[in-house]
Design a protein around this motif. Sequence first.
Motif, short mmCIF file in Angstrom:
data_model
loop_
_atom_site.label_atom_id
_atom_site.label_comp_id
_atom_site.label_asym_id
_atom_site.label_seq_id
_atom_site.Cartn_x
_atom_site.Cartn_y
_atom_site.Cartn_z
N TYR A 1 0.83 -1.21 0.00
CA TYR A 1 0.00 0.00 0.00
C TYR A 1 0.87 1.26 0.00
O TYR A 1 0.62 2.22 -0.74
N ARG B 1 -5.16 8.01 -1.67
CA ARG B 1 -5.39 6.88 -0.74
C ARG B 1 -6.33 5.84 -1.35
O ARG B 1 -6.08 4.65 -1.27
N GLU C 1 -5.28 2.05 -2.47
CA GLU C 1 -5.91 0.86 -1.87
C GLU C 1 -6.43 -0.08 -2.96
O GLU C 1 -6.25 -1.29 -2.90
N ASP C 2 -7.06 0.53 -3.98
CA ASP C 2 -7.56 -0.26 -5.12
C ASP C 2 -6.43 -1.04 -5.78
O ASP C 2 -6.56 -2.22 -6.08
N PRO D 1 -0.42 11.97 3.70
CA PRO D 1 -0.90 11.79 5.07
C PRO D 1 0.21 11.52 6.09
O PRO D 1 0.01 11.70 7.28
N ASP E 1 6.33 9.62 7.21
CA ASP E 1 5.97 8.39 7.92
C ASP E 1 5.38 7.37 6.95
O ASP E 1 4.72 7.74 5.97
N LEU F 1 2.81 4.71 5.56
CA LEU F 1 1.35 4.65 5.66
C LEU F 1 0.90 3.21 5.93
O LEU F 1 1.62 2.27 5.61
N GLU F 2 -0.27 3.10 6.48
CA GLU F 2 -0.82 1.76 6.74
C GLU F 2 -2.13 1.59 5.98
O GLU F 2 -2.94 2.53 5.93
N ALA F 3 -2.28 0.41 5.42
CA ALA F 3 -3.56 0.11 4.75
C ALA F 3 -4.65 0.06 5.83
O ALA F 3 -4.35 -0.19 6.99
N PHE G 1 -8.68 -3.98 5.24
CA PHE G 1 -8.10 -4.23 3.92
C PHE G 1 -8.36 -5.67 3.44
O PHE G 1 -8.80 -5.88 2.31
N ARG H 1 -13.82 -8.29 -2.92
CA ARG H 1 -13.56 -7.97 -4.33
C ARG H 1 -13.20 -9.22 -5.13
O ARG H 1 -13.60 -9.36 -6.28
#
Lengths: 198, 100
Positions: free
Chosen positions: A37, A47, A51-52, A122, B20, B22-24, B28, B35
């Motif tokens: 990600y 974002r 994610e997609d 972010p 920093d 990022l986190e999913a 998720f 999906r």
Amino acid sequence: MQLTSPGLKEDDLVNQLKKHNEDAFKTLVTYYQNKVYNLCYSYLRSRSEAEDLAQEVFIEVYQSIGNFRERSGLGTWIYRITVNKSLEYIRRLNRNKRWAFVYSLFGKEEYVARYHRDEMHPGVKLENKERVTLLFSKIDELPEKQRTVFLLHKVEGQSYAEAAKIMETTVSSVESLMHRAKMNLRKSLREYYKSEKD
Amino acid sequence: MEESFKNEVEKTLASVDQVDRLEAGSYFYSKLRARMEVSEQPVFKLKWGLASLCIITIFNVFTYLNFSMNQEEDNTDNVAQLASEYNMEWTSIYTNELVE
């Protein structure tokens, strides 16, 4: 880049994945989701799109694990898929932008309009906001290979050797790409600050 | 002046080190599975759709060939039967001309 889940070796995990074992897939996703990600976000800086795309990476992993020959580590292979998918996405986006007028004639504006970059990364503190936004906009202008090396090394913290494996090239080639990436970034940033002064 | 530009450039380049990771999102995996299930369904339908289409096409071709062969035989039989019932002979207009 070894999977360090307690009590589970990478070979065993790969074998389980090849049998489409649900638990093995969940372990893999849990371990790699943030890495994938984060890299997707570095390329796309949206974002929702990141994610997609990260989901697409894991779908590809699930579907193509049978073709994984274990010449490289599992992590290297997943990073390679992530890089390829991200670059492919950006190429498709640029192509759609070029054809935006044609799409608009057929009422398909959403092909282009769907994608919106976040105003701000972010993971950035407010005092660094402008600098990081500027830097990422200049990273976007780099050629694909230079951009990939820069993101893998500086954002993902991968060593040159690991980046070379992901990009299927030599360490000296990665060093050269990194040198040129930094040189190009310095040049375009200097031009930007000069134009700001004038 | 050149020195101040250089400082700005270096500070901006170094700013990437303070980003920093990022986190999913926490859901998720659930979203991914949902999906995958959705994307698996059309493939499943497409497979069965193609298989059904092949079977229907083969059945149609077989029926058509069978029907056209039978029809040829049936026509010949029917004409012969009709001719014998009404005592009709197989003559052509050339035969008629010769008789006259």
